[in-house]
Design a protein around this motif. Structure first.
Motif, PDB file in Angstrom:
ATOM      1  N   UNK A   1       0.757  -1.098   0.384  1.00 22.70           N
ATOM      2  CA  UNK A   1      -0.162  -0.423   0.189  1.00 22.70           C
ATOM      3  C   UNK A   1       0.996   1.271   0.003  1.00 22.70           C
ATOM      4  N   UNK A   2       2.401   1.158  -0.169  1.00 23.81           N
ATOM      5  CA  UNK A   2       2.946   2.084   0.230  1.00 23.81           C
ATOM      6  C   UNK A   2       3.185   3.434  -1.584  1.00 23.81           C
ATOM      7  N   UNK A   3       2.588   2.114  -2.457  1.00 20.93           N
ATOM      8  CA  UNK A   3       2.833   2.722  -4.011  1.00 20.93           C
ATOM      9  C   UNK A   3       1.527   2.623  -4.770  1.00 20.93           C
ATOM     10  N   UNK A   4       0.969   3.728  -5.183  1.00 20.99           N
ATOM     11  CA  UNK A   4      -0.234   3.144  -6.325  1.00 20.99           C
ATOM     12  C   UNK A   4       0.761   3.215  -7.585  1.00 20.99           C
ATOM     13  N   UNK A   5      -0.473   2.115  -7.874  1.00 18.53           N
ATOM     14  CA  UNK A   5       0.938   1.370  -9.493  1.00 18.53           C
ATOM     15  C   UNK A   5      -0.371   0.639 -10.465  1.00 18.53           C
ATOM     16  N   UNK A   6       0.552   0.773 -11.511  1.00 16.63           N
ATOM     17  CA  UNK A   6      -0.524   0.225 -12.978  1.00 16.63           C
ATOM     18  C   UNK A   6       0.682  -0.483 -13.408  1.00 16.63           C
ATOM     19  N   UNK A   7       0.433  -1.594 -13.965  1.00 17.06           N
ATOM     20  CA  UNK A   7       0.974  -2.453 -15.031  1.00 17.06           C
ATOM     21  C   UNK A   7      -0.604  -3.152 -16.007  1.00 17.06           C
ATOM     22  N   UNK A   8       0.140  -3.725 -17.412  1.00 18.56           N
ATOM     23  CA  UNK A   8      -0.735  -4.110 -17.491  1.00 18.56           C
ATOM     24  C   UNK A   8      -1.104  -5.962 -17.478  1.00 18.56           C
ATOM     25  N   UNK A   9      -1.963  -6.609 -18.193  1.00 15.28           N
ATOM     26  CA  UNK A   9      -1.797  -8.005 -18.247  1.00 15.28           C
ATOM     27  C   UNK A   9      -1.680  -9.279 -18.992  1.00 15.28           C
ATOM     28  N   UNK A  10      -0.915  -8.925 -20.068  1.00 11.04           N
ATOM     29  CA  UNK A  10      -0.840  -9.190 -21.543  1.00 11.04           C
ATOM     30  C   UNK A  10       0.582 -10.011 -20.967  1.00 11.04           C
ATOM     31  N   UNK A  11       0.215 -11.380 -22.025  1.00 16.20           N
ATOM     32  CA  UNK A  11       1.102 -12.553 -22.083  1.00 16.20           C
ATOM     33  C   UNK A  11       2.871 -11.714 -22.170  1.00 16.20           C
ATOM     34  N   UNK A  12       2.339 -10.842 -23.362  1.00 17.50           N
ATOM     35  CA  UNK A  12       4.124 -10.371 -24.336  1.00 17.50           C
ATOM     36  C   UNK A  12       4.763 -10.308 -22.810  1.00 17.50           C
TER      37      UNK A  12
ATOM     38  N   UNK B   1       4.302   0.916 -13.645  1.00 23.20           N
ATOM     39  CA  UNK B   1       4.215   2.156 -13.392  1.00 23.20           C
ATOM     40  C   UNK B   1       3.808   2.684 -12.322  1.00 23.20           C
ATOM     41  N   UNK B   2       4.374   3.071 -11.726  1.00 24.58           N
ATOM     42  CA  UNK B   2       3.869   3.044  -9.841  1.00 24.58           C
ATOM     43  C   UNK B   2       4.559   4.313  -9.141  1.00 24.58           C
ATOM     44  N   UNK B   3       3.346   5.000  -8.807  1.00 18.64           N
ATOM     45  CA  UNK B   3       4.515   6.809  -7.756  1.00 18.64           C
ATOM     46  C   UNK B   3       3.570   6.769  -5.955  1.00 18.64           C
ATOM     47  N   UNK B   4       4.361   7.961  -5.292  1.00 14.46           N
ATOM     48  CA  UNK B   4       3.889   7.877  -4.879  1.00 14.46           C
ATOM     49  C   UNK B   4       3.184   9.277  -3.985  1.00 14.46           C
ATOM     50  N   UNK B   5       4.396   9.618  -3.334  1.00 15.66           N
ATOM     51  CA  UNK B   5       3.225  11.092  -3.328  1.00 15.66           C
ATOM     52  C   UNK B   5       3.645  11.953  -3.756  1.00 15.66           C
ATOM     53  N   UNK B   6       2.330  12.766  -4.307  1.00 13.15           N
ATOM     54  CA  UNK B   6       2.265  13.871  -4.998  1.00 13.15           C
ATOM     55  C   UNK B   6       2.840  13.688  -7.114  1.00 13.15           C
ATOM     56  N   UNK B   7       2.873  11.769  -7.157  1.00 10.57           N
ATOM     57  CA  UNK B   7       3.093  11.761  -8.328  1.00 10.57           C
ATOM     58  C   UNK B   7       4.815  11.255  -7.926  1.00 10.57           C
ATOM     59  N   UNK B   8       5.369  11.534  -7.067  1.00 12.81           N
ATOM     60  CA  UNK B   8       7.142  11.371  -7.092  1.00 12.81           C
ATOM     61  C   UNK B   8       7.433   9.740  -6.647  1.00 12.81           C
ATOM     62  N   UNK B   9       8.543   9.614  -6.358  1.00 15.41           N
ATOM     63  CA  UNK B   9       9.456   8.103  -6.053  1.00 15.41           C
ATOM     64  C   UNK B   9       8.686   8.241  -4.451  1.00 15.41           C
ATOM     65  N   UNK B  10       8.504   9.692  -3.858  1.00 15.28           N
ATOM     66  CA  UNK B  10       8.948   8.711  -2.372  1.00 15.28           C
ATOM     67  C   UNK B  10       7.072   7.914  -1.738  1.00 15.28           C
ATOM     68  N   UNK B  11       7.444   7.103  -1.661  1.00 14.89           N
ATOM     69  CA  UNK B  11       6.311   5.922  -1.117  1.00 14.89           C
ATOM     70  C   UNK B  11       5.291   6.782  -0.412  1.00 14.89           C
ATOM     71  N   UNK B  12       4.157   6.518   0.391  1.00 14.73           N
ATOM     72  CA  UNK B  12       2.912   7.007   1.084  1.00 14.73           C
ATOM     73  C   UNK B  12       3.751   6.276   2.322  1.00 14.73           C
TER      74      UNK B  12
END
Length: 317
Positions: free
Chosen positions: A224-235, A249-260
């Protein structure tokens, strides 16, 4: 539980917001820094200077690193001291007295999540565990990433190869690894914990070859310390296997690499003694692997309510 011990970052590693955020940025901001450097150089610099910048980044991939560097280890100590206070991290050890400083252990740490950052609680520089020599085995992709490879090497990370694994155990180092590895990241879901363990038996084989106890470890809150997105493709899965890293693709506080700053609870189970077997059979490996998986599941169920995740479900894939 007579040997139960708990270590809280706020108690054992006093810090303040400035130091904790600085430590987090140095520790986890390298990938975003590389992306920013590459994009900025391509957009704002002449072609010749842009190529120079990219060439310097390329050189940083291959310049040898002194893992015992005085200044590198000072930076690593700073990170370990202050990063734990950011979330904060709390370490729960079910049987602290079972860990002997003169022995090596294999810690099977789960889950991987975006980054297995809770493992910092087990680092030798953090000082919570009574083990003087600890190595974290990580994807080889980490060691081809400028800045990240330097910082994480000083923190005690090494490429996850069979040769390194065996060598460190022979030298008396305890090893921390994420058995699910890169494929576990591919199977991440937002509402459950999916552990890619059923076919992951190599770490058990090596532990048996050296007679090294296996230790189940689970970190609650890490997902839960990052929000993230990834595709679900076999490729996408095939690509992840090929490069030994899962692009995400992941991001934290204000879209930065700083985790929540979400509290992390790292729970260490009791060591599972393993009889030294130089050439274990598949059946012997399967038996010990089953013991490890069951111990990890029991660890999860016993502590999830206490960690604040009473409704969280665990799936073994």
């Amino acid at each position: 539980m007579g040997g139960f011990r708990e270590f809280g970052a706020d108690e054992d590693s006093s810090s303040n917001l400035f130091h904790s955020v600085t430590a987090i940025v140095i520790w986890l901001g390298s990938i975003h820094l590389n992306v920013a450097i590459v994009i900025s150089s391509l957009l704002f610099l002449p072609a010749s200077l842009s190529l120079l910048v990219l060439g310097l980044l390329f050189l940083l991939i291959f310049i040898p690193i002194d893992d015992r560097s005085k200044y590198g280890r000072m930076l690593a100590r700073y990170i370990c001291k202050h990063a734990c206070s950011y979330f904060p991290v709390t370490l729960h050890v079910e049987d602290y007295e079972a860990f002997q400083p003169s022995r090596a252990y294999v810690f099977g740490y789960e889950p991987h999540s975006v980054w297995p950052i809770g493992a910092v609680a087990l680092a030798d520089l953090t000082g919570f565990m009574p083990l003087p020599n600890i190595k974290v085995l990580a994807s080889t992709a980490v060691f081809y990433t400028p800045f990240l490879r330097q910082i994480w090497t000083w923190l005690g990370l090494a490429p996850a190869s069979r040769k390194n694994f065996s060598s460190y155990l022979e030298s008396g180092y305890s090893c921390i690894l994420v058995p699910g590895g890169v494929q576990e990241t591919f199977h991440m879901k937002h509402d459950v914990e999916n552990l890619f363990l059923s076919s992951r038996r190599g770490f058990v084989r090596i532990a048996m070859e050296h007679g090294t106890p296996l230790v189940p470890v689970f970190c609650f809150g890490q997902s839960r310390v990052y929000k993230w997105w990834k595709p679900d493709w076999n490729l996408y899965l095939k690509l992840s296997r090929a490069i030994k890293f899962t692009p995400i693709c992941f991001w934290g506080v204000f879209g930065s690499p700083i985790p929540y700053p979400h509290p992390l609870h790292v729970v260490v189970g009791k060591p599972i003694e393993v009889r030294k077997t130089l050439q274990p059979t598949d059946e012997e490996i399967a038996k010990v692997h089953g013991q490890f998986v069951e111990a990890l599941k029991d660890l999860f169920e016993r502590h999830k309510a206490r960690a604040g995740f009473s409704d969280l479900q665990l799936n073994i894939l």
